[in-house]
Design an enzyme around this catalytic site. Structure first.
Site, mmCIF file in Angstrom:
data_model
loop_
_atom_site.group_PDB
_atom_site.id
_atom_site.type_symbol
_atom_site.label_atom_id
_atom_site.label_comp_id
_atom_site.label_asym_id
_atom_site.label_seq_id
_atom_site.Cartn_x
_atom_site.Cartn_y
_atom_site.Cartn_z
ATOM 1 N N GLU A 243 -9.160 15.335 39.833
ATOM 2 C CA GLU A 243 -10.315 16.165 38.758
ATOM 3 C C GLU A 243 -11.589 16.363 38.845
ATOM 4 O O GLU A 243 -12.216 17.333 39.623
ATOM 5 C CB GLU A 243 -10.762 14.624 38.208
ATOM 6 N N HIS B 104 -8.044 7.625 26.195
ATOM 7 C CA HIS B 104 -7.883 9.285 25.455
ATOM 8 C C HIS B 104 -8.650 9.695 24.506
ATOM 9 O O HIS B 104 -8.062 11.187 24.196
ATOM 10 C CB HIS B 104 -6.517 9.297 26.061
#
Ligand SMILES: Cc1ncc(C[n+]2csc(CCOP(=O)(O)OP(=O)(O)O)c2C)c(N)n1
Lengths: 325, 321
Positions: free
Chosen positions: A61, A130
């Site tokens: 990321e 999430h």
């Protein structure tokens, strides 16, 4: 006008910008031809534009965003995708220390025209890693712009504005809005960042909120209208720049304000907006501002818990009734 | 025999950084430099050797120890010194200072105060050069300490899978602040780590600008041919401590004596003289010319004004056209 989902409108915006300007390219995990993005936003684009311009990356990321920064300062217009918003924590250095500060720190020698797309929000029972809503982290970082489109009719024009903007734009989506359908204008149009939309006009109370909370507020407003309560609903569409004028004008009209987002309460964007209204429209307020947020806990898993976590129509209705007392 | 003009070039670049940094040290002693400083003194051969192998349009990514990189790449010394003194005439208008010293128009994409955060940016710049087919190469400098950060692995991996035109330049000066490399790295060299990413790598004497240059030429050629990244580990040593008030007492005397005897300026000068590329007299002339430039730059920087307080608001966002 064509009726389509938020997902399809977003993809149409990305596609049109890729056709318009060959400097635009996408990079992220699993966005290419084998998958088309975890939420199918980029489906079909790799087939149309090739694997170079719809570029699958390793699970890295910080380097995905950093690569977008490097590409942006050397002449490309990258749109980086972080698969889930929670994972942007891994890229915070590149977002907040590099992309956001580069122009300033280097005395205006460069600008960083990149877009980081990611998805926030709960409602899918996938728990703490999430499901968060982290808009406030980025609203608190000077140098970034922050878009929070909640409607299919806005998302296409806003993604175009984000891609054309010479600054880093954090472009946040919500898991539960991808399937929502609406009439979307056809053709090339841009919705400038920093213009809120009055989604419903009203005279008794203003409700300002983001993502699913705008949808819920609209449903509540429709119910309350049956009782003669007139609710004005404002969707900011971007948090930075923040359209203070639309909000303040509304508060001056209604005299009452409810702020509602899915973020945990402490330090949420609602806290900032409440402070802005207090500074700029205190004299017009007929009641204290009411905030509706998630509790200050991580996002839980079990449906019973997650339903308690995410603000619902009932809590929004209660807040409205309270400020009307 | 090496091309004579290259030896003169290497000597000039190495010496230019040395004189610049000595001036910075002097200004610092006069309390004219706000904040902290990470001097490049001692490591000059690395920046000189790498930048000499690049062409003007190539790009570099720098670190918190960036003065030498930007000067070697051709940055304006007056603007660089003014930046270190926090003046509005500085290359970053007084917004960056030592750790962010950067001049985009000579191909410097940024110096960064976050250790190892330049590597991902170099990946993106190299990707951009590849996608736009510009034939440019990106050199990314970082320290031995930086190679322990996660972005090292992420960035080397990405550069390898996409065969990016990037050169990873490790400046192994044996310490990250006060931490010796051998306590933080299980392998003998940093270069070995590149094997795991299938990236060709080499260890060179980072006190010898010619050795660095020769390795960099191989890497630049490989990158331009589209064959992807190379990692060059330059073994070097800093003359001073890590930053402002560090006297580097943690370094054993024998170690420091050994490394400090391998002086970067003397080393390249000796090679150039031996290969008859340079006479003592010419070397002296170059030194005098550079010293004049550095003195003039310092005078400019000292005379310049600080930014007006309200300039704090400038350059946060670019205008939307
Ligand atoms: C990510 C990060 N961690 C810690 C620091 C504090 N810090 C600044 S320089 C440095 C040591 C860096 O060592 P190395 O990468 O070997 O570079 P050198 O200073 O030796 O040139 C540290 C720990 C920082 N700036 N950034």
């Amino acid at each position: 006008m064509t009726e389509m989902t938020y997902r399809d409108a977003l993809r149409a915006g990305l596609r049109e910008e890729m056709l318009r300007d060959n400097r635009v390219f996408l990079l992220g995990e699993d966005i290419g031809r084998n998958w088309g993005g975890a939420f199918s936003v980029t489906k079909g684009l790799a087939e149309e534009f090739g694997d170079d311009r719809v570029r699958d990356t390793p699970i890295s990321e910080n380097t995905i965003v950093g690569a977008a920064v490097g590409a942006a300062i050397t002449g490309l217009l990258p749109v980086a995708e972080i698969m889930f918003g929670d994972l942007i924590a891994l890229a915070m250095d590149q977002v907040c220390n590099q992309a956001a500060k580069m122009r300033y720190m280097f005395g205006g020698q460069t600008s960083v025209p990149l877009v980081v797309r990611t998805v926030f929000g709960g409602g899918k029972n996938i728990a703490s890693h999430h499901s968060q809503s982290l808009e406030a982290w980025f609203m608190h970082t000077p140098g970034l712009k922050v878009a929070v489109p909640a409607f299919a009719s806005d998302v296409k024009g806003l993604i175009k504005a984000a891609i054309r903007d010479p600054n880093p734009v954090m472009f946040f989506e919500h898991k539960l809005v991808y399937d929502k359908k609406e009439e979307v204008p056809d053709g090339d149009y841009v919705i400038p960042l920093g213009e809120a939309k009055v989604r419903r006009e009203g005279t008794d109370v203003t409700v300002w909120g983001t993502f699913m909370m705008v949808h819920k507020a609209l449903a509540v407003a429709q119910e309350l209208a049956k009782e003669g309560i007139s609710v004005e609903v404002i969707d900011p569409r971007t948090l930075v720049p923040l359209d203070k004028k639309t909000l303040i004008d509304s508060v001056k009209k209604t005299g009452r304000l409810v702020l509602v987002t899915e973020e945990t309460k402490t330090g949420a964007t609602t806290a900032e907006v409440a402070a802005v209204v207090q500074e700029e429209a205190f004299d017009w307020l007929d009641a204290p501002i009411k905030r509706v947020n998630a509790p200050d806990t991580p996002v839980p898993f079990a449906p019973s818990l997650e339903n308690r976590f995410i603000p619902d129509e009932k809590r929004i209705t209660e807040a409205i009734r309270e400020v009307l007392k | 025999m090496t091309d004579k003009s290259i030896l003169v070039d290497l000597y000039t670049r190495t010496l230019k950084i040395r004189l610049f940094e000595e001036k910075v040290w002097e200004l610092f002693g006069q309390n004219l430099v706000p904040g902290t400083l990470h001097l490049y003194l001692g490591q000059e051969a690395v920046a000189a050797g790498v930048t000499a192998a690049l062409s003007q349009s190539d790009l570099i990514q720098s670190t918190h120890r960036g003065h030498g990189h930007v000067i070697a790449k051709g940055a304006d010394m007056s603007a660089a010194l003014a930046e270190l003194l926090g003046k509005r005439t500085g290359s970053c208008k007084g917004k960056g200072g030592s750790m962010h010293i950067t001049q985009f128009d000579v191909g410097v994409l940024g110096a960064t105060g976050v250790v190892a955060s330049g590597l991902p940016i170099a990946v993106g710049a190299a990707l951009s050069c590849q996608m736009r087919k510009t034939n440019q190469v990106v050199a990314c400098f970082f320290g031995d300490g930086a190679s322990n950060n996660g972005t090292f692995g992420e960035s080397l991996n990405m550069s390898a899978i996409w065969r990016l035109p990037v050169i990873w330049v490790v400046e192994n000066n044996l310490y990250a602040m006060g931490t010796p490399i051998k306590l933080m790295c299980p392998s003998l060299t940093i270069a070995q780590r590149a094997d795991g990413y299938c990236i060709p790598n080499v260890v060179v004497d980072g006190m010898n600008a010619l050795a660095v240059y020769e390795a960099a030429v191989v890497a630049v050629d490989r990158a331009r041919r589209g064959e992807g990244p190379t990692l060059i580990e330059c073994q070097t040593y800093r003359m001073k401590g890590h930053s402002r008030f560090d006297a580097a007492k943690y370094r054993p005397k024998e170690e420091a004596d050994y490394w400090l005897s391998k002086d970067a300026v003397e080393t390249i000068k000796k090679i150039a003289v031996e290969q008859a590329a340079l006479s003592e007299k010419e070397a002296d002339k170059i030194r005098k010319t550079l010293q004049k430039e550095v003195d003039a730059a310092a005078e400019f920087a000292i005379k310049s004004e600080q930014p007006q307080p309200d300039e704090v608001f400038d350059d946060v966002y670019a205008e939307v056209s």
